[in-house]
Each structure stands twice: as structure tokens, then as C-alpha cells.
Motif scaffolding. Structure first.
Motif, short mmCIF file in Angstrom:
data_model
loop_
_atom_site.label_atom_id
_atom_site.label_comp_id
_atom_site.label_asym_id
_atom_site.label_seq_id
_atom_site.Cartn_x
_atom_site.Cartn_y
_atom_site.Cartn_z
N VAL A 109 0.84 -1.21 0.00
CA VAL A 109 0.00 0.00 0.00
C VAL A 109 0.87 1.26 0.00
O VAL A 109 0.46 2.30 -0.54
CB VAL A 109 -0.97 0.00 1.19
CG1 VAL A 109 -1.97 -1.12 1.08
CG2 VAL A 109 -0.24 -0.07 2.52
N GLY A 110 2.07 1.18 0.58
CA GLY A 110 2.97 2.33 0.51
C GLY A 110 3.38 2.64 -0.92
O GLY A 110 3.41 3.81 -1.33
N SER A 111 3.68 1.61 -1.69
CA SER A 111 4.03 1.82 -3.11
C SER A 111 2.85 2.36 -3.89
O SER A 111 3.00 3.27 -4.73
CB SER A 111 4.51 0.49 -3.71
OG SER A 111 5.65 0.00 -3.05
N LEU A 112 1.66 1.84 -3.64
CA LEU A 112 0.48 2.32 -4.34
C LEU A 112 0.16 3.76 -3.96
O LEU A 112 -0.32 4.54 -4.78
CB LEU A 112 -0.71 1.41 -4.03
CG LEU A 112 -0.60 -0.01 -4.59
CD1 LEU A 112 -1.77 -0.87 -4.13
CD2 LEU A 112 -0.54 0.00 -6.11
N ALA A 113 0.40 4.13 -2.71
CA ALA A 113 0.16 5.52 -2.29
C ALA A 113 1.10 6.46 -3.02
O ALA A 113 0.69 7.57 -3.40
CB ALA A 113 0.32 5.65 -0.78
N ARG A 114 2.36 6.04 -3.23
CA ARG A 114 3.27 6.87 -4.00
C ARG A 114 2.79 7.04 -5.44
O ARG A 114 2.88 8.13 -6.01
CB ARG A 114 4.68 6.27 -3.98
CG ARG A 114 5.41 6.47 -2.66
CD ARG A 114 6.89 6.13 -2.79
NE ARG A 114 7.09 4.73 -3.04
CZ ARG A 114 7.21 3.81 -2.10
NH1 ARG A 114 7.13 4.16 -0.83
NH2 ARG A 114 7.40 2.54 -2.39
N ALA A 115 2.27 5.96 -6.02
CA ALA A 115 1.72 6.06 -7.38
C ALA A 115 0.52 6.99 -7.41
O ALA A 115 0.37 7.81 -8.33
CB ALA A 115 1.35 4.67 -7.89
N SER A 116 -0.36 6.88 -6.42
CA SER A 116 -1.53 7.75 -6.36
C SER A 116 -1.11 9.21 -6.18
O SER A 116 -1.69 10.11 -6.80
CB SER A 116 -2.44 7.32 -5.20
OG SER A 116 -3.57 8.14 -5.11
N VAL B 196 2.45 4.60 7.03
CA VAL B 196 1.47 3.51 6.96
C VAL B 196 0.98 3.25 8.38
O VAL B 196 1.76 3.25 9.33
CB VAL B 196 2.09 2.23 6.37
CG1 VAL B 196 1.05 1.12 6.29
CG2 VAL B 196 2.68 2.51 4.99
N SER B 197 -0.34 3.04 8.51
CA SER B 197 -0.91 2.80 9.83
C SER B 197 -2.01 1.75 9.71
O SER B 197 -2.51 1.46 8.61
CB SER B 197 -1.48 4.10 10.42
OG SER B 197 -1.96 3.88 11.73
N ILE C 90 -5.22 -1.64 6.69
CA ILE C 90 -3.85 -1.11 6.62
C ILE C 90 -3.90 0.02 5.60
O ILE C 90 -4.21 -0.21 4.43
CB ILE C 90 -2.85 -2.19 6.21
CG1 ILE C 90 -2.86 -3.34 7.21
CG2 ILE C 90 -1.45 -1.61 6.07
CD1 ILE C 90 -2.02 -4.52 6.77
N ILE C 91 -3.60 1.23 6.04
CA ILE C 91 -3.77 2.41 5.19
C ILE C 91 -2.45 3.15 5.08
O ILE C 91 -1.82 3.47 6.08
CB ILE C 91 -4.86 3.34 5.74
CG1 ILE C 91 -6.22 2.64 5.71
CG2 ILE C 91 -4.92 4.64 4.92
CD1 ILE C 91 -7.36 3.49 6.23
#
Length: 559
Positions: free
Chosen positions: A33-40, A233-234, A246-247
Motif C-alpha cells: 500500500v505504501g508503493s500504491l500511495a506513491r503512485a496515487s 502507513v498505519s 492497513i492504510i
């Protein structure tokens, strides 16, 4: 007693190993999800940069005192044709009074009813913070000028004396922001969202229409996490849907926006729960057998001794299985880390061998087998070549955004000519003519920019019209005061239908069968990634049967 101790030891070992597996699954999910957040974050930042650039252009052209003349109005309508995410634009003076008609892709019309926006929150915020802050992204609200829900993107106008002269407001469609983040959604229960700095939701997938415009200030992200760290991430229960998630969250560097990407723990731990249940049942059966054997020990000493040895063997086997599984997981992680290397070397080499031997088979035995066998060999050779091309293109796409070097000042004309030289064979075979206009100096990565030119010129030559030789023109629109340079690569080829002008930039998107035009569907997606890597935008204009023009913007060299 011995049996009880043994059962307790096995259960403790199994519980510890299960917990370690659980934590490993959660840690891998956090990385994902950390990688996807960077993409977003990259997607949303690119969208806002394009909107800010449009408003900067508008602010440089508009004089509030003299109003908007017809030529300027038509110019802005033309600019909006390349930005479907913006529904309309209006200009207001320092008192909030709207000047002139609404600027949109539709015919000009004056706003109905109220023509003053001084009571709007975005007007009040921009005016109060002027001149320290001139660009604002407002909360979603129903527009008075387009009859739809929109996100006001506001640029303050500066008077000749340096004072506040008014605003220009663009209505950004929330659905466009939603579409930007939809590609990073792992599951509907996890979702992805964009918030303002004050916790107002700007877009969400799924449930976009249900949550847009609502504020969630009491979430852990805005209460506890963002004040300490701008990204992270939390794990917590989301207040929007009540799912334990997990967000990953990231605050944009340039804009007061926050992107989030989530995945539920139920999804992350689904396989772990299944495996744990299976192991627990097996362990329960084994434990029951141990206790039963211990109770029979006094009556059947010889049998008990044999059973004890068997149990020791079983215990050793279980430990070996645990070690084997641990080693397997470690090997799988190592394999994942070296995937890029394997894709570029280990996967390409067997493909080259397969292709070489198939071609050798075709040369040596063509005509000796039946025609159907020759056809099958040709299919196999083409398939192996297509797979090799696809691997190369996927690697190029994945590596386009990972350059560690800083952008440099380069003359764009040598980069365009280098791209033409690399395509010399294809250009000569097609009988194509390439014309290069005056190209400016830019700030960027030369390797990526040359790849951008090469992909676009190659497409212009490949998708040529059968009735005329290809003619490709490379031009640039240079404005001394503009932060970006707009390039245009035009051809006289077969053209593209209007419905597909946005789709062509998606990954693996093809409009023609392989037997007509070869390709992997990655080239234009790579072009978009390169342009957005430089903070620009790319779009296409086309008429079916007449040709296509691909336009893109790159940072201008600062003077």
C-alpha cells in the motif's frame, strides 16, 4: 507428563511460527500500500500541476479591468478542449462579481441568477491569504455555472499596483480525480481516497458520490499521524466504512492534499487464516494422539517405546517442514527482489534460444513437412519475438520513473534528431519525411526525452495511411514567461477515433489487431509516464483518415 510437555512445546512453536507468518503478511501489505500511495500521489500531483499551469496561463492573459474579449474567450475554449477534467472557468473581480460569460467547451452563456461569488469559501480564503498564497484547491460544492458538483481550483489575479484584482476559477470534475486514483485500488473494501488538508474528501474509490465533500477530521491520519509525519502507513478501523485496514497516506509536497490507499486485514490475512486453521487441526490431531499414547504407556511399555520413537521422528519431520517453508519464503522474497534482473537477462536468454532454434527448424525443414507444420513454426517464432518485445517494453515502463539523477538543461533538437537516427531503417522503409521546427532548450532527463521522441515518431511512421507516404512534423510552442514548453508531433496517417483519444495512453491498450500493426500496447503508456515524470501532461488530437497530433509539455529552461 512427558507427553504434556511435548504437546505444549509443539503448540508453542506452532503459535510462534504462526504469529511470525502473520506479521510477515502484514508487513508485506504495508510495503504494497505504501508503493500504491506513491503512485496515487504522482497521479494527483500531475493532475493538479496541469490545472495550476492552465490557471497561470489564464492569469497572464486576463485583464480584469478590460474584461475578456472574444479572441481570448475562444483561446480559452480551445485550451479546455485538451482538458476534459475541467468543466468550466469563470473570472471575477475583487468584489466577487463575475466578469463576462462562463468559459467552457460549450457555446458562451451568461450565468443564470446570482453573478457574485464573494460568499464562496474559496473566494474568501484566496482574498484573505493574498499575496502569500495565490493558488487554492477548494472544497467540492455544486457549481453555479455548470450545474454540477465540482472542485473549485482558484488562482488569484494581481492588479498593476500589486493588489488583489480578483480570481479565475476552474471547475475541476471530481470524477476525473476519482479516475486518477482508481488504478491503485486493490479491493473495494480497502479503497483509495484524496483529502484536502482540512480532512474534506475530494474523491474516493469506491463510494465516490457517497463521501465526496464530507469531512473526516477525527481519523487517526489527521489527528495523530500527519502532525508528526507527512507520509506513512498505519493500521486502524476506517470511519467511512468500519473496516479494519492497513492504510498508507502521503501528503503532497506542492499542494495541500493527502492521498490514502488501503487494504483490509481480512484480505491480507485470508491465506494465513486458512493455513493456520489447517495446521491447527493437524496439530490438534497430533496432540490427541500423543495424550492417548501417554495414557497407555504403563500397560504397553514396548508399544509405548515404539510410539515414542515414531513421535520423535514426526517431531523432526515437522521441524524440517517448518525450516523448509521458512527457506522457501526467504527464496521467494529474494526471487521477487531480483525479478527485474531475471526479466532482462534470464527470461530474454531462453526466448532468444527458442527463437533461434525455431528459425533454424524453419530454414532446415521448410517444405519438407506439410504446409500446416510450416505455419505452426511461423506462429511459434512470432510468439517468441512478441514475448521478448513485451518483456523489454515492460522493463522500460517500470524503470522510467526510477531515475536517481537530477534533470539537466538540454537542447531538445539533438535529442529529437538522435531519435530519428535510431529509427532510420523504419523511416527509409516507409518512405517517410521528417520535418523539425525550432525546438527549445528544456530541463529534463535526456535519456527519457529521447525515448519519448522515439516512441511518438515510431508510431507516426507505423500507423501511416496506405494511400500516401508518411509526413511527420515536430514543432514546439515557446512562450518566454511560461514554465512549460508545448511540443507537437503531427502526422498524416490513419488517425484515431475521438472515443479512443484518452484510452490510447493506457497500459496494454491496442486499437488494432497484431496481424495489422505489431506492438505491445506499452509505448504510449511509457510516453505518458515520462511526461508526467517531468511534471507535464500529454494528449492527442486526431481526425479519422487525416492524421494525428500528439501534444505534450516539458519544463522550460529557466532563464
Amino acid at each position: 507428563m512427558v507427553a504434556a510437555i511435548l504437546v505444549l512445546s509443539i503448540c508453542s512453536l506452532w503459535a510462534w511460527q504462526s504469529w511470525q507468518n502473520r506479521e510477515r503478511e502484514l508487513a508485506n501489505a504495508e510495503i504494497l500500500v505504501g508503493s500504491l500511495a506513491r503512485a496515487s500521489e504522482s497521479q494527483v500531483d500531475g493532475a493538479m500541476r496541469a490545472a495550476e499551469f492552465l490557471l497561470d496561463e489564464a492569469a497572464a492573459r486576463i485583464d480584469v479591468m478590460s474584461g475578456i474579449d472574444p479572441a481570448e474567450y475562444e483561446w480559452f475554449r480551445a485550451r479546455l478542449s485538451g482538458m476534459p477534467e475541467i468543466s468550466a472557468m469563470v473570472v471575477a473581480d475583487a468584489n466577487g462579481d463575475v466578469i463576462g460569460p462562463t468559459i467552457s467547451r460549450e457555446p458562451a452563456r451568461l450565468p443564470q441568477g446570482r453573478t457574485n461569488i464573494a460568499d464562496r469559501h474559496y473566494f474568501e480564503e484566496v482574498k484573505a491569504q493574498f499575496p502569500q498564497r495565490k493558488f487554492l484547491i477548494g472544497r467540492p460544492l455544486p457549481s453555479r455555472f455548470s450545474d454540477r458538483l465540482s472542485i473549485p481550483v482558484v488562482r488569484a489575479l494581481t492588479a498593476l499596483d500589486g493588489g488583489f484584482a480578483g480570481v479565475i476559477v476552474a471547475g475541476y470534475q471530481p470524477s476525473a480525480l476519482r479516475d486518477r486514483i482508481s488504478s491503485v485500488v486493490i479491493e473495494d473494501e480497502g479503497g483509495a481516497a484524496v483529502f484536502r488538508h482540512d480532512a474534506v474528501m475530494m474523491a474516493r474509490v469506491p463510494g465516490h458520490d457517497q463521501y465526496i465533500g464530507k469531512a473526516f477530521p477525527n481519523t487517526p491520519i489527521f489527528q495523530e499521524l500527519l502532525p508528526k509525519q507527512r507520509s506513512g502507513v498505519s493500521r486502524f478501523v476506517a470511519p467511512t466504512d468500519g473496516n479494519d485496514k492497513i492504510i498508507a497516506y502521503r501528503a503532497l509536497e506542492r499542494y495541500p492534499l493527502v492521498v490514502t490507499v488501503g487494504i483490509t486485514k481480512n484480505t491480507v490475512l485470508a491465506n494465513w487464516r486458512r493455513d493456520t486453521l489447517f495446521q491447527g487441526v493437524a496439530l490438534g490431531i497430533l496432540s490427541s494422539a500423543l495424550i492417548a499414547i501417554a495414557l497407555l504407556y504403563d500397560r504397553r511399555a514396548a508399544a509405548a517405546l515404539l510410539l515414542t520413537r515414531q513421535l520423535a521422528d514426526s517431531h523432526a519431520t515437522l521441524e524440517a517442514q517448518v525450516e523448509e517453508r521458512t527457506a522457501h519464503l526467504a527464496a521467494a522474497n529474494a526471487e521477487l527482489e531480483h525479478f527485474a534482473y531475471a526479466a532482462s537477462h534470464d527470461l530474454q536468454e531462453p526466448l532468444r534460444n527458442v527463437t533461434s532454434f525455431l528459425q533454424l527448424l524453419a530454414r532446415r525443414y521448410r517444405g519438407q513437412l506439410d504446409s500446416e507444420a510450416d505455419e505452426f513454426i511461423d506462429y511459434a517464432v512470432r510468439g517468441a519475438k512478441q514475448m521478448s518485445t513485451l518483456i523489454t517494453d515492460v522493463l522500460a515502463y517500470s524503470s522510467a520513473g526510477r531515475l536517481d539523477t537530477q534533470p539537466e538543461v538540454h537542447d531538445s533538437e539533438p535529442l529529437a534528431r538522435a531519435a530519428i537516427a535510431a529509427l532510420d531503417t523504419a523511416i527509409r522503409d516507409a518512405g517517410a519525411t521528417i520535418q523539425i521546427g525550432a525546438l527549445p532548450t528544456i530541463l529534463g532527463h535526456p535519456v527519457l526525452v529521447q525515448s519519448l521522441f522515439q516512441n511518438l515518431i515510431a508510431n507516426a511512421v507505423k500507423y501511416r495511411h496506405p494511400d500516401r507516404p508518411p509526413m511527420v512534423t515536430i514543432e514546439a510552442k515557446i512562450s518566454p514567461d511560461a514554465p512549460m514548453v508545448e511540443f507537437a508531433i503531427s502526422d498524416n496517417g490513419i488517425g484515431i477515433e475521438a472515443d479512443y483519444l484518452e484510452r490510447i495512453f493506457g497500459l496494454f491498450q491496442r486499437l488494432h489487431p497484431r496481424d495489422r500493426f505489431e506492438g505491445t500496447g506499452i509505448g504510449l503508456a511509457l510516453c505518458r509516464k515520462i511526461v508526467e515524470r517531468h511534471g507535464g501532461r500529454i494528449w492527442a488530437e486526431s481526425q479519422r483518415g487525416l492524421g494525428t497530433t500528439v501534444r505534450f509539455t516539458l519544463p522550460a529552461h529557466p532563464i
